[in-house]
Design a protein around this motif. Structure first.
Motif, mmCIF file in Angstrom:
data_model
loop_
_atom_site.group_PDB
_atom_site.id
_atom_site.type_symbol
_atom_site.label_atom_id
_atom_site.label_comp_id
_atom_site.label_asym_id
_atom_site.label_seq_id
_atom_site.Cartn_x
_atom_site.Cartn_y
_atom_site.Cartn_z
ATOM 1 N N THR A 414 0.844 -1.079 -0.020
ATOM 2 C CA THR A 414 0.206 -0.163 -0.178
ATOM 3 C C THR A 414 0.774 1.460 -0.008
ATOM 4 N N ASP A 415 0.250 2.365 0.027
ATOM 5 C CA ASP A 415 0.978 3.906 -0.173
ATOM 6 C C ASP A 415 1.747 3.822 1.154
ATOM 7 N N GLU A 416 2.500 4.925 1.530
ATOM 8 C CA GLU A 416 3.139 5.152 2.708
ATOM 9 C C GLU A 416 2.252 5.405 4.056
ATOM 10 N N TYR A 417 1.075 5.663 3.482
ATOM 11 C CA TYR A 417 0.088 5.438 5.000
ATOM 12 C C TYR A 417 -0.537 4.206 5.177
ATOM 13 N N GLY A 418 -0.671 3.486 4.082
ATOM 14 C CA GLY A 418 -1.364 2.120 4.307
ATOM 15 C C GLY A 418 -2.818 2.354 3.728
ATOM 16 N N TYR A 419 -3.006 3.331 3.022
ATOM 17 C CA TYR A 419 -4.579 3.475 2.797
ATOM 18 C C TYR A 419 -4.977 2.756 1.202
ATOM 19 N N TYR A 420 -4.160 3.138 0.355
ATOM 20 C CA TYR A 420 -4.390 2.497 -1.035
ATOM 21 C C TYR A 420 -3.325 1.355 -1.468
ATOM 22 N N ALA A 421 -3.863 0.462 -1.982
ATOM 23 C CA ALA A 421 -2.980 -0.680 -2.733
ATOM 24 C C ALA A 421 -2.466 0.023 -3.796
ATOM 25 N N ILE A 422 -1.202 0.255 -4.087
ATOM 26 C CA ILE A 422 -0.492 0.793 -5.164
ATOM 27 C C ILE A 422 0.474 -0.161 -6.052
ATOM 28 N N GLU A 423 1.053 -1.198 -5.480
ATOM 29 C CA GLU A 423 1.757 -1.969 -6.228
ATOM 30 C C GLU A 423 1.611 -3.498 -5.986
ATOM 31 N N ASP A 424 1.489 -4.227 -7.004
ATOM 32 C CA ASP A 424 1.166 -5.529 -7.346
ATOM 33 C C ASP A 424 -0.191 -5.763 -6.908
ATOM 34 N N LYS A 425 -1.149 -4.845 -6.932
ATOM 35 C CA LYS A 425 -2.539 -5.046 -6.560
ATOM 36 C C LYS A 425 -3.312 -6.332 -6.831
ATOM 37 N N VAL A 426 -4.136 -6.605 -5.909
ATOM 38 C CA VAL A 426 -4.924 -8.123 -5.933
ATOM 39 C C VAL A 426 -6.109 -7.913 -5.426
ATOM 40 N N HIS A 427 -7.329 -7.808 -6.480
ATOM 41 C CA HIS A 427 -8.463 -7.665 -6.188
ATOM 42 C C HIS A 427 -9.095 -8.802 -5.735
ATOM 43 N N MET A 428 -10.293 -8.882 -5.004
ATOM 44 C CA MET A 428 -11.019 -9.855 -4.537
ATOM 45 C C MET A 428 -11.125 -11.069 -5.783
ATOM 46 N N HIS A 429 -11.554 -10.573 -7.004
ATOM 47 C CA HIS A 429 -11.622 -11.540 -8.089
ATOM 48 C C HIS A 429 -10.324 -12.407 -8.385
ATOM 49 N N ASP A 430 -9.090 -11.588 -8.119
ATOM 50 C CA ASP A 430 -7.865 -12.063 -8.295
ATOM 51 C C ASP A 430 -7.631 -13.265 -7.133
ATOM 52 N N LEU A 431 -7.929 -12.818 -6.069
ATOM 53 C CA LEU A 431 -7.933 -13.785 -4.791
ATOM 54 C C LEU A 431 -8.695 -15.023 -5.288
ATOM 55 N N HIS A 432 -9.864 -14.892 -5.524
ATOM 56 C CA HIS A 432 -10.812 -16.006 -5.715
ATOM 57 C C HIS A 432 -10.276 -16.966 -7.104
ATOM 58 N N ALA A 433 -9.631 -16.254 -7.905
ATOM 59 C CA ALA A 433 -9.097 -17.035 -9.104
ATOM 60 C C ALA A 433 -7.863 -17.896 -8.633
ATOM 61 N N THR A 434 -7.112 -17.132 -7.869
ATOM 62 C CA THR A 434 -5.903 -17.850 -7.363
ATOM 63 C C THR A 434 -6.483 -19.061 -6.474
ATOM 64 N N LEU A 435 -7.452 -19.009 -5.612
ATOM 65 C CA LEU A 435 -7.776 -20.023 -4.767
ATOM 66 C C LEU A 435 -8.139 -21.266 -5.563
ATOM 67 N N LEU A 436 -8.994 -20.927 -6.677
ATOM 68 C CA LEU A 436 -9.587 -22.028 -7.385
ATOM 69 C C LEU A 436 -8.260 -22.739 -8.305
ATOM 70 N N TRP A 437 -7.527 -22.058 -8.584
ATOM 71 C CA TRP A 437 -6.110 -22.657 -9.281
ATOM 72 C C TRP A 437 -5.512 -23.441 -8.411
ATOM 73 N N LEU A 438 -5.161 -23.062 -7.259
ATOM 74 C CA LEU A 438 -4.551 -23.876 -6.383
ATOM 75 C C LEU A 438 -5.242 -25.156 -5.896
ATOM 76 N N LEU A 439 -6.410 -25.142 -6.225
ATOM 77 C CA LEU A 439 -7.263 -26.405 -6.078
ATOM 78 C C LEU A 439 -7.276 -27.328 -7.312
ATOM 79 N N GLY A 440 -6.820 -26.685 -8.303
ATOM 80 C CA GLY A 440 -6.860 -27.375 -9.661
ATOM 81 C C GLY A 440 -7.768 -27.166 -10.708
ATOM 82 N N LEU A 441 -8.464 -26.057 -10.243
ATOM 83 C CA LEU A 441 -9.597 -25.607 -11.108
ATOM 84 C C LEU A 441 -9.223 -24.149 -11.799
ATOM 85 N N ASP A 442 -9.513 -24.159 -13.072
ATOM 86 C CA ASP A 442 -9.545 -23.112 -13.955
ATOM 87 C C ASP A 442 -10.564 -21.948 -13.738
ATOM 88 N N HIS A 443 -10.559 -20.682 -13.371
ATOM 89 C CA HIS A 443 -11.742 -19.908 -13.087
ATOM 90 C C HIS A 443 -12.322 -19.742 -14.201
#
Length: 470
Positions: A414-443
């Motif tokens: 996040t930024d220097e205050y911890g308010y906004y994600a600014i680098e290598d951002k991960v959206h909730m959709h990205d997290l879900h896609a990643t969880l499925l991939w780890l289980l062997g499922l292509d989102h």
């Protein structure tokens, strides 16, 4: 006599060979059921993944209310330096009543932990003992400034429409490993901010709904799977009763043609019957050693409740349940009294979580179990009132541990205050896609056709975060 020459096919030999053949057929059927979790005709039959999985199951530790990232795993020295000053960035216009632009430092002390040297506060002392097993995502962001929106987004991928829950998608995609237990268990699920939608199936067949054990506010020691034991009838009597009911249900289903609700009722009755032999043993923790109970904090008043939930999660995980959620009550929402509120909440969950990680590791379960921790969003680095923090979906922290992810790793910032994600951002959709991939499922391949189009957990979004994979 030639030993390879067949003996005459007498009546005795015929019965012997036929008997062995039937025995082999029965054994093959039992092994098939064990291998594939449920009968092939069942909607819960085990299904092949899209690719080799890195994880067999997920335990999601849901911190309902939104724990603060800048007071736990996202160290921001600038907050100490600028405490009480106006922030030098524009804050979100959707701030709650009483929110200010004044920077507020953390009341907890940060330091480096483990061989990885990751910064973390002393809010979670037992959890940070395992920092070298954690993969922190410090760049999470999501939609929904309110709890209702953000909780639904976390659990279903949508903050507006009624959509199937993550656990239901996983069960739909993979089936169940154990034919005697559901594929999706939710322990003490939230009753607000989506309620049953958080473990519901929406338009997916109803068989994939999560099985709830208790609910938020109900002590898990008093909870259980309802009606799993029938003391009035023997197993044989129940089977005869169920066969009659199922014959009526199947007759109804034939007349109704396609109705997933009827199919789910038929399957749920069969599963409930099978669960009688397995679920009571999983729910019964009396055989656990005193050392294990102490490891989870079940011997202490402050940690006993969440400790029981986490120990149940481990027992369900080793019994073949695919997706297990363990929720706190909606307690992390400290718009005021941040220090006392977060301290009390952390005390109740920290030792059980540390115990769960330790126990999974000892048993070799962490090698194929993915543990996910986090809330629906984080909290701002700004003061609300004199000593609280507002909601912060723009940037917050979640962590993973176990199967398939890097150990002692921090992804994004996040930024220097911890308010906004600014680098290598991960959206909730990205997290879900990643969880499925780890289980062997292509989102992108895990779809269900409804109302004329294909739906998926990530809708038309989602990027697999390959950078966190081991």
């Amino acid at each position: 006599m030639n030993p390879l020459q067949e003996t005459p096919l007498s009546r005795r030999n015929l019965l012997k060979r036929a008997g062995c053949g039937f025995g082999y057929l029965a054994l093959a059927d039992l092994l098939s059921q064990r291998s594939f979790g449920a009968a092939a005709t069942s909607p819960l039959a085990e299904k092949a993944p899209h690719h080799p999985p890195r994880a067999k199951r997920i335990i999601f530790l849901f911190m309902h209310g939104g724990p603060s990232q800048v007071d736990s795993f996202d160290y921001k020295p600038l907050l100490e330096k600028e405490h009480g000053k106006n922030a030098s960035f524009k804050q979100v216009e959707l701030a709650s009543v009483g929110a200010t632009s004044k920077v507020m430092k953390s009341p907890w002390t940060f330091k480096r932990h483990g061989e990885s040297g990751i910064w973390a506060s002393d809010l979670f002392p037992h959890t940070v003992k395992h920092i070298d097993d954690l993969c922190l995502i410090n760049s999470m962001h999501t939609e929904g400034q309110s709890h209702g929106q953000a909780v639904l987004n976390l659990h279903t991928g949508s903050d507006i429409f009624t959509r199937p829950s993550v656990g239901s998608w996983i069960t739909y995609g993979l089936g169940t490993e154990n034919q005697d237990l559901p594929g999706f268990i939710t322990i003490s699920p939230p009753t607000s901010h989506g309620g049953v939608q958080n473990y519901g199936t929406a338009f997916l067949p109803a068989a994939y709904q999560g099985t709830a054990i208790g609910s938020a506010g109900t002590p898990v020691a008093q909870a259980g799977i309802r009606n799993v034991v029938n003391k009035a009838l023997s197993r044989a009597q129940q089977r005869k009763q169920l066969d009659l009911i199922q014959s009526l249900n199947r007759s109804h289903a034939e007349r109704a043609k396609e109705d997933s609700r009827l199919d789910a009722v038929i399957e749920s009755y069969e599963l409930a019957f099978r669960m009688q032999t397995t679920a009571p043993d999983v729910l019964d923790m009396s055989g656990e050693s005193k050392e294990t109970l102490a490891l989870y904090g079940i011997d202490q008043k402050e940690t006993a409740e969440y400790g029981r939930q986490c120990l149940l999660a481990r027992r369900f995980a080793e019994s073949g349940v695919r997706y297990i959620q363990v929720s706190t009550k909606m307690v992390w929402d400290q718009h005021g009294n941040l220090e006392s509120g977060h301290r009390k909440n952390a005390l109740s969950v920290d030792k059980p979580i540390g115990g769960l990680l330790e126990d999974l590791k000892r048993r070799g379960l962490l090698d194929d179990t993915l543990v996910l921790w986090g809330g629906e969003f984080g909290r701002t680095p700004l003061a609300q009132g004199s000593n609280g923090r507002d909601h912060c979906p723009q940037g917050f922290t979640m962590w993973l541990a176990g199967a398939g992810v890097k150990k002692g790793h921090v992804h994004g910032k996040t930024d220097e205050y911890g308010y906004y994600a600014i680098e290598d951002k991960v959206h909730m959709h990205d997290l879900h896609a990643t969880l499925l991939w780890l289980l062997g499922l292509d989102h992108e391949r895990l779809t269900y056709r409804h109302a004329g189009r294909d739906f998926r957990l990530t809708d038309v979004h989602g990027r697999i975060v390959n950078e966190i994979f081991a």
